[in-house]
Design an enzyme around this catalytic site. Sequence first.
Site, PDB file in Angstrom:
ATOM      1  N   LYS A  22       9.435  -5.799   0.903  1.00  0.00           N
ATOM      2  CA  LYS A  22      10.079  -5.291  -0.444  1.00  0.00           C
ATOM      3  C   LYS A  22       9.511  -4.017  -0.683  1.00  0.00           C
ATOM      4  CE  LYS A  22       7.384  -6.292  -4.349  1.00  0.00           C
ATOM      5  NZ  LYS A  22       7.045  -5.328  -4.954  1.00  0.00           N
ATOM      6  N   ASN A  23       8.421  -3.668  -0.514  1.00  0.00           N
ATOM      7  CA  ASN A  23       7.996  -2.251  -0.711  1.00  0.00           C
ATOM      8  C   ASN A  23       8.495  -0.997  -0.003  1.00  0.00           C
ATOM      9  OD1 ASN A  23       6.974  -3.495  -3.048  1.00  0.00           O
ATOM     10  ND2 ASN A  23       4.583  -3.353  -2.087  1.00  0.00           N
ATOM     11  N   ARG A  92       9.385  -1.248 -12.290  1.00  0.00           N
ATOM     12  CA  ARG A  92       8.710   0.198 -12.087  1.00  0.00           C
ATOM     13  C   ARG A  92       9.172   0.960 -10.859  1.00  0.00           C
ATOM     14  NH1 ARG A  92       6.367  -2.903 -14.697  1.00  0.00           N
ATOM     15  NH2 ARG A  92       5.675  -4.063 -12.733  1.00  0.00           N
ATOM     16  N   CYS A 116       1.737  -2.250 -16.762  1.00  0.00           N
ATOM     17  CA  CYS A 116       1.974  -3.760 -16.334  1.00  0.00           C
ATOM     18  C   CYS A 116       0.909  -4.413 -16.300  1.00  0.00           C
ATOM     19  CB  CYS A 116       2.744  -3.828 -15.041  1.00  0.00           C
ATOM     20  SG  CYS A 116       1.591  -3.316 -13.599  1.00  0.00           S
ATOM     21  N   ARG A 121       0.075   2.379 -14.175  1.00  0.00           N
ATOM     22  CA  ARG A 121       1.256   2.717 -13.514  1.00  0.00           C
ATOM     23  C   ARG A 121       1.799   4.092 -14.039  1.00  0.00           C
ATOM     24  NH1 ARG A 121       2.716  -1.876 -10.753  1.00  0.00           N
ATOM     25  NH2 ARG A 121       3.409  -0.604  -9.033  1.00  0.00           N
ATOM     26  N   ASP A 303      -2.967  -5.323  -2.385  1.00  0.00           N
ATOM     27  CA  ASP A 303      -1.653  -6.328  -2.864  1.00  0.00           C
ATOM     28  C   ASP A 303      -2.286  -7.549  -1.801  1.00  0.00           C
ATOM     29  OD1 ASP A 303       1.213  -4.083  -2.522  1.00  0.00           O
ATOM     30  OD2 ASP A 303      -0.319  -4.435  -4.053  1.00  0.00           O
ATOM     31  N   VAL A 325      -8.075   0.555  -6.248  1.00  0.00           N
ATOM     32  CA  VAL A 325      -6.735   1.276  -6.274  1.00  0.00           C
ATOM     33  C   VAL A 325      -6.077   1.005  -7.840  1.00  0.00           C
ATOM     34  CG1 VAL A 325      -4.435   1.258  -5.346  1.00  0.00           C
ATOM     35  CG2 VAL A 325      -6.166   0.716  -3.999  1.00  0.00           C
ATOM     36  N   ARG A 395      10.125 -12.306  -7.604  1.00  0.00           N
ATOM     37  CA  ARG A 395      10.317 -10.693  -7.375  1.00  0.00           C
ATOM     38  C   ARG A 395      10.191 -10.126  -6.143  1.00  0.00           C
ATOM     39  NH1 ARG A 395       7.331  -6.981 -11.249  1.00  0.00           N
ATOM     40  NH2 ARG A 395       8.400  -5.577  -9.816  1.00  0.00           N
TER      41      ARG A 395
HETATM   42  C1  EPZ Z   1       3.273   0.604  -4.597  1.00  0.00           C
HETATM   43  O1  EPZ Z   1       2.988   0.858  -5.841  1.00  0.00           O
HETATM   44  C2  EPZ Z   1       3.542  -0.653  -4.434  1.00  0.00           C
HETATM   45  N1  EPZ Z   1       4.658  -0.970  -5.064  1.00  0.00           N
HETATM   46  C3  EPZ Z   1       2.536  -1.743  -4.827  1.00  0.00           C
HETATM   47  O2  EPZ Z   1       2.858  -2.929  -4.668  1.00  0.00           O
HETATM   48  C4  EPZ Z   1       1.347  -1.343  -4.305  1.00  0.00           C
HETATM   49  O3  EPZ Z   1       0.079  -2.044  -4.747  1.00  0.00           O
HETATM   50  C5  EPZ Z   1       0.948   0.231  -4.388  1.00  0.00           C
HETATM   51  O4  EPZ Z   1       1.838   0.936  -3.985  1.00  0.00           O
HETATM   52  C6  EPZ Z   1      -0.351   0.636  -3.557  1.00  0.00           C
HETATM   53  O5  EPZ Z   1      -0.129   0.198  -2.230  1.00  0.00           O
HETATM   54  C7  EPZ Z   1       5.926  -0.631  -4.311  1.00  0.00           C
HETATM   55  O6  EPZ Z   1       6.035  -0.008  -3.443  1.00  0.00           O
HETATM   56  C8  EPZ Z   1       7.104  -0.940  -5.235  1.00  0.00           C
HETATM   57  P1  EPZ Z   1       0.462   4.191  -6.072  1.00  0.00           P
HETATM   58  P2  EPZ Z   1       2.854   2.294  -6.399  1.00  0.00           P
HETATM   59  O7  EPZ Z   1       1.432   5.224  -6.701  1.00  0.00           O
HETATM   60  O8  EPZ Z   1       3.885   3.471  -5.539  1.00  0.00           O
HETATM   61  C9  EPZ Z   1      -2.485   5.594  -9.733  1.00  0.00           C
HETATM   62  C10 EPZ Z   1       3.241  -5.300  -5.030  1.00  0.00           C
HETATM   63  O9  EPZ Z   1       2.633  -6.215  -5.667  1.00  0.00           O
HETATM   64  N2  EPZ Z   1      -1.229   6.658  -9.718  1.00  0.00           N
HETATM   65  O10 EPZ Z   1       0.035   4.114  -4.897  1.00  0.00           O
HETATM   66  O11 EPZ Z   1       2.886   2.422  -7.975  1.00  0.00           O
HETATM   67  C11 EPZ Z   1      -1.639   4.337  -9.976  1.00  0.00           C
HETATM   68  O12 EPZ Z   1      -1.839   3.978 -11.510  1.00  0.00           O
HETATM   69  C12 EPZ Z   1       2.901  -3.866  -5.740  1.00  0.00           C
HETATM   70  O13 EPZ Z   1       4.125  -5.191  -4.258  1.00  0.00           O
HETATM   71  C13 EPZ Z   1      -1.475   7.578 -10.474  1.00  0.00           C
HETATM   72  O14 EPZ Z   1      -2.660   7.705 -11.513  1.00  0.00           O
HETATM   73  O15 EPZ Z   1       1.250   2.920  -6.001  1.00  0.00           O
HETATM   74  C14 EPZ Z   1      -2.451   3.290  -9.348  1.00  0.00           C
HETATM   75  O16 EPZ Z   1      -3.745   2.908  -9.856  1.00  0.00           O
HETATM   76  C15 EPZ Z   1       1.893  -3.845  -6.893  1.00  0.00           C
HETATM   77  N3  EPZ Z   1      -0.525   8.535 -11.015  1.00  0.00           N
HETATM   78  C16 EPZ Z   1      -2.596   3.917  -7.839  1.00  0.00           C
HETATM   79  O17 EPZ Z   1      -2.619   5.459  -8.222  1.00  0.00           O
HETATM   80  C17 EPZ Z   1       0.801   8.476 -10.221  1.00  0.00           C
HETATM   81  O18 EPZ Z   1       1.532   9.531 -10.582  1.00  0.00           O
HETATM   82  C18 EPZ Z   1      -1.938   3.482  -6.916  1.00  0.00           C
HETATM   83  O19 EPZ Z   1      -0.467   4.009  -7.161  1.00  0.00           O
HETATM   84  C19 EPZ Z   1       0.821   7.693  -9.524  1.00  0.00           C
HETATM   85  C20 EPZ Z   1      -0.104   6.532  -9.247  1.00  0.00           C
END
Ligand code: EPZ
Length: 414
Positions: A22-23, A92, A116, A121, A303, A325, A395
């Site tokens: 999915k990701n 998102r 969320c 996020r 995850d 994370v 989802r």
């Molecule tokens: C991706 O989310 C995945 N979603 C998430 O999977 C996964 O948990 C995550 O990566 C970490 O591996 C998809 O790919 C659709 P991040 P993403 O940007 O890209 C903070 C699932 O269950 N952050 O690496 O949003 C953020 O708040 C989902 O399939 C900032 O602060 O993850 C978080 O605490 C859940 N500012 C951390 O970094 C930013 O600009 C990780 O976020 C971006 C992120």
Amino acid sequence: MRSIVVTGDRALSGEVRVGGAKNSALKLMAAALLAPGVSVLRNVPDISDVTVMTEVLEHLGATVVRTDHALSIDATTLTGHEAPYELVARMRASTCVLGSLVGRLGRAHVAMPGGCNIGSRKVDIHIAGLMQLGVEITTEHGFIDATGRARGAHVMLEFPSVGATENLLMAASLGSGTTVIDNAAREPEIADLAALLSAMGARIDGAGTPTITIEGVDALHPADHVVIGDRIEAGTFLVAGALCEGPVTVRGFDPSHLEIVLTKLRESGASLDVGADFVTVRRTGPVRPVDVATLPFPGFPTDMQAQFMTLMAIADGDCVITENVFENRFMFADEIARMGADVRIEAHHALIRGVDALSGAPVRASDLRAGAALVLAGLVADGETVVTDVHHIERGYEDFVGKLCSLGADVRTV
Ligand code: EPZ
């Protein structure tokens, strides 16, 4: 509202095949916007997030045709550059069109994602990176407004954000000059996106390492790409096999994408056979307690945190799970506590004291991984567990109930 009803204490055994990740699939769909013409994505999971992403692409003027597990995306003419709030609020991940719209059109108007159940996020790292690439960004009225294409620069991410790395990869691919993304995310889905972009004519080096170099090109062409297997779906079924003793074989993914999870499963008392595209799990003795801390790849994936907590809930001792994370990803603990788990939250640590058995109860899915983990808990609980809000599970898991039933579980959707 549909629910999943699980009757516990059933042994599981057999084989399941996971779908495409999915990701990765959602971002590959966004990347198809970078080239006029028809790109084909194969091994795309049939899940509701893909349906929402299809709506986003169609809103932008692309046409998407699904045949079985393949998508044909015709992005010849894009008629807009806006990802509206009602679509982004539903998913998102829609914000991943930001990078491809900047690359293709030099213009994007994308709603800020809401928070969320697992955290705020934010997208500040995405925005900071694009600004360092010379893209003009304003954020007003809940929207990110971007103008201009990427001009090569050295960008250091303050955190290896998966989404930020992906947006910058897509924007820089159709930009000018040389871009270096430092402290880039290393998740396998990043390498999968880079593989598609390279097949489209992008010039990318280092995907999967902390430093990615992109030589901008003037145009990209469509490509045909097979999505990598879903390592998190695979990990979810491996935990199910460890919980219910197995043997359970999970096929259709690259086990090297789950290295730390496999190590932790072995430490917890499971024995694993690892092949090129499958893992077989079985457990004969007690579940042993194992401490886990979630980290960006190659660390233990956030995850898989809820699923592993389910296994630790019936361990023969105490352990600590630390969530590094996301800032609010322990809502699952409150729900599994209703099934008799002994979990105490101290800041970003979950202190777990294993219990002999869980008891079936009505529980609620707070996000897709927590929902899946509650179904897993129901597999080993005494009596019946009813998981509500299962739209979260749908989802990201194709035919979750059907796959569990094929392993011998007593699970049904009502
Ligand atoms: C991706 O989310 C995945 N979603 C998430 O999977 C996964 O948990 C995550 O990566 C970490 O591996 C998809 O790919 C659709 P991040 P993403 O940007 O890209 C903070 C699932 O269950 N952050 O690496 O949003 C953020 O708040 C989902 O399939 C900032 O602060 O993850 C978080 O605490 C859940 N500012 C951390 O970094 C930013 O600009 C990780 O976020 C971006 C992120």
